[in-house]
Enzyme design. Structure first.
Site, PDB file in Angstrom:
ATOM      1  N   ASP A  73      -2.551  -7.742  -1.609  1.00 29.73           N
ATOM      2  CA  ASP A  73      -3.369  -6.807  -0.840  1.00 29.73           C
ATOM      3  C   ASP A  73      -4.837  -7.246  -0.798  1.00 29.73           C
ATOM      4  O   ASP A  73      -5.625  -6.686  -0.041  1.00 29.73           O
ATOM      5  CB  ASP A  73      -3.235  -5.404  -1.440  1.00 29.73           C
ATOM      6  CG  ASP A  73      -3.689  -4.316  -0.484  1.00 29.73           C
ATOM      7  OD1 ASP A  73      -3.876  -4.620   0.719  1.00 29.73           O
ATOM      8  OD2 ASP A  73      -3.836  -3.165  -0.932  1.00 29.73           O
ATOM      9  N   LYS A  84       0.836  -1.194   0.000  1.00 37.22           N
ATOM     10  CA  LYS A  84       0.000   0.000   0.000  1.00 37.22           C
ATOM     11  C   LYS A  84       0.873   1.246   0.000  1.00 37.22           C
ATOM     12  O   LYS A  84       2.045   1.197   0.380  1.00 37.22           O
ATOM     13  CB  LYS A  84      -0.872   0.012   1.269  1.00 37.22           C
ATOM     14  CG  LYS A  84      -1.968  -1.018   1.293  1.00 37.22           C
ATOM     15  CD  LYS A  84      -2.866  -0.828   2.508  1.00 37.22           C
ATOM     16  CE  LYS A  84      -3.958  -1.878   2.560  1.00 37.22           C
ATOM     17  NZ  LYS A  84      -4.911  -1.790   1.442  1.00 37.22           N
ATOM     18  N   ASP A 132      -8.069  -3.038  10.332  1.00 36.30           N
ATOM     19  CA  ASP A 132      -8.491  -4.057   9.367  1.00 36.30           C
ATOM     20  C   ASP A 132      -8.963  -5.355  10.045  1.00 36.30           C
ATOM     21  O   ASP A 132      -9.280  -6.326   9.376  1.00 36.30           O
ATOM     22  CB  ASP A 132      -7.336  -4.335   8.384  1.00 36.30           C
ATOM     23  CG  ASP A 132      -7.828  -4.763   7.011  1.00 36.30           C
ATOM     24  OD1 ASP A 132      -9.013  -4.536   6.710  1.00 36.30           O
ATOM     25  OD2 ASP A 132      -7.017  -5.321   6.248  1.00 36.30           O
ATOM     26  N   ARG A 153     -10.154 -11.637   1.657  1.00 38.43           N
ATOM     27  CA  ARG A 153     -10.973 -12.708   1.071  1.00 38.43           C
ATOM     28  C   ARG A 153     -10.285 -14.058   1.196  1.00 38.43           C
ATOM     29  O   ARG A 153     -10.942 -15.089   1.211  1.00 38.43           O
ATOM     30  CB  ARG A 153     -11.298 -12.362  -0.387  1.00 38.43           C
ATOM     31  CG  ARG A 153     -10.107 -12.292  -1.280  1.00 38.43           C
ATOM     32  CD  ARG A 153     -10.403 -11.556  -2.587  1.00 38.43           C
ATOM     33  NE  ARG A 153     -10.507 -10.107  -2.368  1.00 38.43           N
ATOM     34  CZ  ARG A 153     -10.777  -9.235  -3.332  1.00 38.43           C
ATOM     35  NH1 ARG A 153     -10.985  -9.640  -4.572  1.00 38.43           N
ATOM     36  NH2 ARG A 153     -10.843  -7.946  -3.059  1.00 38.43           N
ATOM     37  N   GLU A 169      -6.032  -9.721   0.665  1.00 38.05           N
ATOM     38  CA  GLU A 169      -5.760 -10.782   1.637  1.00 38.05           C
ATOM     39  C   GLU A 169      -6.991 -11.173   2.450  1.00 38.05           C
ATOM     40  O   GLU A 169      -7.102 -12.304   2.904  1.00 38.05           O
ATOM     41  CB  GLU A 169      -4.627 -10.340   2.580  1.00 38.05           C
ATOM     42  CG  GLU A 169      -5.033  -9.467   3.780  1.00 38.05           C
ATOM     43  CD  GLU A 169      -5.631  -8.123   3.396  1.00 38.05           C
ATOM     44  OE1 GLU A 169      -5.367  -7.662   2.264  1.00 38.05           O
ATOM     45  OE2 GLU A 169      -6.343  -7.530   4.220  1.00 38.05           O
TER      46      GLU A 169
HETATM   47  N1  BES Z   1      -8.236  -3.793   4.048  1.00 37.51           N
HETATM   48  C1  BES Z   1      -8.324  -3.426   2.691  1.00 37.51           C
HETATM   49  C2  BES Z   1      -9.616  -2.687   2.346  1.00 37.51           C
HETATM   50  C3  BES Z   1      -9.839  -1.368   3.013  1.00 37.51           C
HETATM   51  C4  BES Z   1      -9.519  -0.190   2.367  1.00 37.51           C
HETATM   52  C5  BES Z   1     -10.430  -1.277   4.246  1.00 37.51           C
HETATM   53  C6  BES Z   1      -9.751   1.019   2.967  1.00 37.51           C
HETATM   54  C7  BES Z   1     -10.670  -0.061   4.844  1.00 37.51           C
HETATM   55  C8  BES Z   1     -10.338   1.088   4.209  1.00 37.51           C
HETATM   56  C9  BES Z   1      -8.259  -4.676   1.802  1.00 37.51           C
HETATM   57  O1  BES Z   1      -7.481  -5.712   2.293  1.00 37.51           O
HETATM   58  C10 BES Z   1      -7.631  -4.263   0.517  1.00 37.51           C
HETATM   59  O2  BES Z   1      -6.492  -3.892   0.518  1.00 37.51           O
HETATM   60  N2  BES Z   1      -8.396  -4.339  -0.568  1.00 37.51           N
HETATM   61  C11 BES Z   1      -7.910  -3.989  -1.838  1.00 37.51           C
HETATM   62  C12 BES Z   1      -8.375  -5.041  -2.810  1.00 37.51           C
HETATM   63  C13 BES Z   1      -7.759  -4.923  -4.163  1.00 37.51           C
HETATM   64  C14 BES Z   1      -6.295  -5.242  -4.111  1.00 37.51           C
HETATM   65  C15 BES Z   1      -8.471  -5.877  -5.094  1.00 37.51           C
HETATM   66  C16 BES Z   1      -8.479  -2.625  -2.199  1.00 37.51           C
HETATM   67  O3  BES Z   1      -9.620  -2.358  -1.882  1.00 37.51           O
HETATM   68  O4  BES Z   1      -7.751  -1.829  -2.783  1.00 37.51           O
HETATM   69 ZN    ZN Z   2      -7.250  -5.791   4.323  1.00 36.93          ZN
HETATM   70 MN    MN Z   3      -5.426  -5.518   1.743  1.00 38.90          MN
END
Ligand code: BES
Ligand code: ZN
Ligand code: MN
Length: 503
Positions: free
Chosen positions: A348, A278, A289, A352, A350
């Site tokens: 990222d 990230k 998270d 799911r 992760e």
């Molecule tokens: N934990 C994040 C999602 C998230 C983002 C929660 C902002 C709270 C606030 C999740 O693990 C994630 O990183 N999702 C990615 C998925 C993508 C790589 C398909 C995302 O949403 O960018």
């Molecule tokens: Zn996450």
């Molecule tokens: Mn993530």
């Protein structure tokens, strides 16, 4: 703060502050407020006629009776429009009033049962809403601040009833306390820094809660997770020196005569993104998270407190998502515990992955419903907004409708989202059964569709609460920081599911 039901009349009650209410745009106050106004020689009516107080939701005013009544202060709280009176209006009014009492360092406070007169709320309902709103509003996370903790105010809240043999208010208070305690557990976990709130720490909190609330608890460590072949959870966890945990909480354990519902909560105690790392900006909120997992732990506490006639299992797959020489990579292929192979596109995505293994595990309980809750996608936040609503996916209409009704009651908004068949194509992999991401568009739908591959029971729902994790504090009973979203929603849903007529 201690809360109790006491028989008494507000106009003759000695306290540091007494709380009364006013509906929006009424010219003549009613019931308890009218009696108080008379005792105060019309000073509440003065506030109304001068336009200083309209009764709008969130409004509070303080009056000083100067001996006209025994109380030192009268706090007037706006209840909003009478035709729109909901239990949430009562939660909010109680929260705004109690925060004013705290500001004034009032130790002993008494309140009317908002909404039980013209508002038509039942005594138990009002007492519960006041208890929930007040305790949730007074929640104060001090964290690791080295300054001394300020003295807590108020210390005592008395809800005034007419007859001391009437137990309805006391029952509402009991329920409200169980609910607020569950919310505090979830908020604490999500507010704690990731170097304290590790998977093992979550397991310890769950274990302590189980002991005090009378739940069964089991904590699986890496070796046991390996034995279960949870390759997706292990893939996420393998980059961190902090080991994973798979937490199992159970209410009414072993009661095979009861209907079973399984709750699953994402417990990523810190999400760096892994090698699909990230940005610094995107990472900074990621101690939260594990909010889904925290909500499940909190909800199990409430369920035990309310003694719901249902067997409820809470599953929390907990792990850090980190980088290191042994971290998982994009293009690794993982095998989940049901044998489904997953090509990792983004490390990222992760959440799911670890949810997949937990959803497979849920099947062994032969549940009548499974609900998972997770801070799963930024795409959900893009779709619905920050602090606006969580996304709801469901394979069963009745389950979806019960969740929507519960969300309406607890004011933890859910919005239904589709599981369109087109999303399947996006997560097809060339080399494995599935990919863990579905490309740039439809990110919330493809994430839910991915999870569906690990579900083999008829009623499943997925709640994406990414946008509801933290708040700046615009709702009076949700202070800045972790919201505790989902605890009340899940508990209310379970209460409704337990009471439903079997199809
Ligand atoms: N934990 C994040 C999602 C998230 C983002 C929660 C902002 C709270 C606030 C999740 O693990 C994630 O990183 N999702 C990615 C998925 C993508 C790589 C398909 C995302 O949403 O960018
Ligand atoms: Zn996450
Ligand atoms: Mn993530």
């Amino acid at each position: 703060m201690d809360i109790r039901a006491v028989a008494g009349r507000l106009e003759s009650y000695a306290a540091d502050a007494v709380i009364v209410n006013l509906f929006e745009n009424v010219t003549e106050p009613g019931s308890a407020t009218a009696v108080m106004d008379q005792a105060l020689n019309g000073s509440i009516r003065d506030l109304i006629t001068d336009g200083d107080f309209t009764g709008k939701a969130g409004q509070v005013s303080v009056l000083y009776p100067r001996g006209a009544v025994p109380a030192r202060r009268v706090i007037l709280a706006g209840l909003g429009a009478p035709e729109k009176l909901t239990v949430d209006a009562v939660r909010r009014a109680a929260a705004s009033a109690i925060l004013k009492a705290r500001e004034l360092k009032a130790a002993h406070v008494a309140s009317v049962l908002h909404g039980t007169g013209a508002g038509g709320l039942a005594i138990e309902e009002s007492a519960r809403a006041i208890t929930e709103g007040s305790l949730m509003a007074l929640y104060d996370y001090r964290g690791q601040k080295s300054s001394e903790k300020p003295e807590a105010f108020p210390k005592q809240l008395d809800l005034l009833i007419l007859d001391d043999k009437d137990t309805r208010a006391a029952e509402g208070i009991q329920q409200g306390m169980a609910v607020a305690a569950g919310v505090a557990v979830a908020r604490d976990l999500a507010n704690l820094p990731p170097n304290i709130c590790t998977p093992d720490y979550m397991a310890q909190v769950a274990t302590e809660l189980a002991q005090t609330a009378g739940l069964k608890v089991e904590v699986l460590e890496r070796r046991q997770i390996e034995a279960l072949k949870m390759g997706a959870l292990l893939g996420v966890a393998q980059g961190s020196d902090t080991p994973p945990r798979f937490i199992i909480l159970e209410h009414n354990a072993g009661r095979d005569d009861l209907d079973t519902v399984v709750l699953v909560g994402k417990g990523v105690t810190f999400d760096t993104g892994g090698y699909s790392i990230k940005t610094a900006e995107g990472m900074v909120s990621m101690k939260g998270d594990m909010s889904g997992g925290a909500a499940v732990i909190g909800a199990l506490g409430v369920v035990a407190g309310l003694k719901l006639p249902l067997r409820v299992v809470g599953l929390i797959p907990a792990a850090d998502n980190m980088i290191s020489g042994h971290a998982y990579r994009p293009q690794d292929v993982l095998t989940a515990s049901n044998g489904v192979t997953i090509e990792v596109i983004s490390t990222d995505a992760e959440g799911r992955l670890l949810l997949a293994d937990a959803l497979v595990y849920a099947s062994r309980y032969q549940p009548s419903a499974v609900v998972d809750i997770a801070t799963l996608t930024g795409a959900c936040v893009v779709a619905l907004g920050e602090g606006v609503a969580a996304g709801l996916f469901s394979t069963d209409d009745r389950l979806r409708d019960t969740l929507l009704a519960a969300a309406d009651f607890t004011a933890e908004r859910l919005w239904p989202m589709p599981l369109f068949p087109e999303y399947e194509k996006a997560i097809e992999s060339q080399t494995a059964d599935l990919k863990n991401t579905g490309g740039r568009t439809g990110g919330v739908g493809t994430s839910a569709t991915f999870l569906k591959h690990f579900v083999d029971y008829p009623a499943w729902a997925h709640i994406d609460m990414a946008g509801m994790m933290t708040t700046m504090g615009d709702v009076p009973y949700v202070p800045k920081g972790a919201t505790g979203y989902g605890v009340r929603l899940l508990a209310e849903f379970l209460q409704r599911w337990a009471g439903r007529e079997k199809a």
